[in-house]
Motif scaffolding. Structure first.
Motif, PDB file in Angstrom:
ATOM      1  N   GLU A   2       1.753   1.722  -3.347  1.00 28.77           N
ATOM      2  CA  GLU A   2       1.034   2.537  -4.507  1.00 28.77           C
ATOM      3  C   GLU A   2       0.539   3.690  -4.189  1.00 28.77           C
ATOM      4  OE1 GLU A   2      -3.090   0.515  -3.589  1.00 28.77           O
ATOM      5  OE2 GLU A   2      -1.955  -0.800  -4.650  1.00 28.77           O
ATOM      6  N   VAL A   3       0.517   4.069  -2.955  1.00 26.76           N
ATOM      7  CA  VAL A   3       0.616   5.763  -2.373  1.00 26.76           C
ATOM      8  C   VAL A   3       1.970   6.478  -3.190  1.00 26.76           C
ATOM      9  CG1 VAL A   3       1.146   7.602  -0.522  1.00 26.76           C
ATOM     10  CG2 VAL A   3      -1.222   5.400  -0.372  1.00 26.76           C
TER      11      VAL A   3
ATOM     12  N   ARG B  74      -6.519   3.253   1.063  1.00 24.32           N
ATOM     13  CA  ARG B  74      -6.335   1.401   1.108  1.00 24.32           C
ATOM     14  C   ARG B  74      -4.831   1.869   2.610  1.00 24.32           C
ATOM     15  NH1 ARG B  74      -7.768   1.074  -4.079  1.00 24.32           N
ATOM     16  NH2 ARG B  74      -5.746   1.708  -4.502  1.00 24.32           N
TER      17      ARG B  74
ATOM     18  N   CYS C 185      -5.765   5.394  -2.344  1.00 30.75           N
ATOM     19  CA  CYS C 185      -4.445   4.496  -2.234  1.00 30.75           C
ATOM     20  C   CYS C 185      -4.037   4.973  -0.872  1.00 30.75           C
ATOM     21  CB  CYS C 185      -3.371   5.450  -3.039  1.00 30.75           C
ATOM     22  SG  CYS C 185      -3.593   4.265  -4.611  1.00 30.75           S
TER      23      CYS C 185
ATOM     24  N   ALA D  41       1.118   6.667  -6.775  1.00 33.29           N
ATOM     25  CA  ALA D  41      -0.285   7.882  -7.489  1.00 33.29           C
ATOM     26  C   ALA D  41       0.647   8.972  -7.310  1.00 33.29           C
ATOM     27  CB  ALA D  41      -1.033   7.068  -6.581  1.00 33.29           C
TER      28      ALA D  41
ATOM     29  N   CYS E  81       0.692  -0.972   0.161  1.00 34.48           N
ATOM     30  CA  CYS E  81       0.192   0.273   0.292  1.00 34.48           C
ATOM     31  C   CYS E  81       0.963   1.303  -0.111  1.00 34.48           C
ATOM     32  CB  CYS E  81      -0.856   0.237   1.335  1.00 34.48           C
ATOM     33  SG  CYS E  81      -2.349  -1.180   0.533  1.00 34.48           S
TER      34      CYS E  81
END
Length: 167
Positions: free
Chosen positions: A36-37, A55, A52, A40, A33
């Motif tokens: 992902e951040v 999450r 993101c 993003a 996660c």
């Protein structure tokens, strides 16, 4: 008979360990996660960034690592005033209540989950969490009473033994 005895010991274990149904996640999920951040944030899609981050917040408050849970709580607390959508606010409050619950801050968790239920009274996850919080508060009270009763019994026994020796 053996099955009944096994269920009895399981219920006693759940009583003292607080066996609840709140899921947990491992460090690798948190790391995924976080990645992902980072990815993003390189883009320009604000909605993707927010998804993101949510999450990641979910993963942090459900983590088995106390420091991750604290980080998730801090992220959620700082983001509470940034979104006016009732659905997003409900989600943030629910996750915040989960974080407090996992840190054993049951009174705070109950306050936050009640705020969540004001937004959506039929939110089943929040209702389940509220029941778990109330069960945990009750169990902690029963354990506290048991400890106090044991201490009183030991003191009374000590006094009785001292009096018996004198007499």
């Amino acid at each position: 008979m053996e099955a009944k005895l096994g269920k009895f010991f399981e219920s006693v274990t759940n009583f003292f360990t607080g066996g609840d149904q709140i899921p947990s996640c491992d460090r690798d999920i948190v790391a995924g996660c976080e990645q992902e951040v980072r990815e993003a944030q390189e883009g320009s899609n604000e909605e993707l960034k927010n998804e993101c981050i949510m999450r990641l917040s979910w993963a942090l408050v459900h983590s088995k690592q106390p420091e991750d849970v604290q980080r998730g709580i801090a992220m959620l607390e700082s983001s509470l005033g940034t979104n006016t959508s009732p659905l997003k606010l409900r989600e943030k409050l629910y996750l915040l209540a989960v974080g407090y619950y996992r840190c054993s801050e049951y009174a705070r968790s109950r306050e936050v989950v009640e705020e969540c239920l004001k937004i959506e009274p039929d939110f089943r996850q929040a209702q389940t969490l509220k029941r778990a919080i109330e069960d945990r508060i009750t169990k902690d009270g029963v354990i506290g009473i048991g400890i106090a009763a044991t201490a009183v019994g030991l003191v009374a026994g000590g006094i009785a033994a001292a009096l018996a020796r004198r007499g």
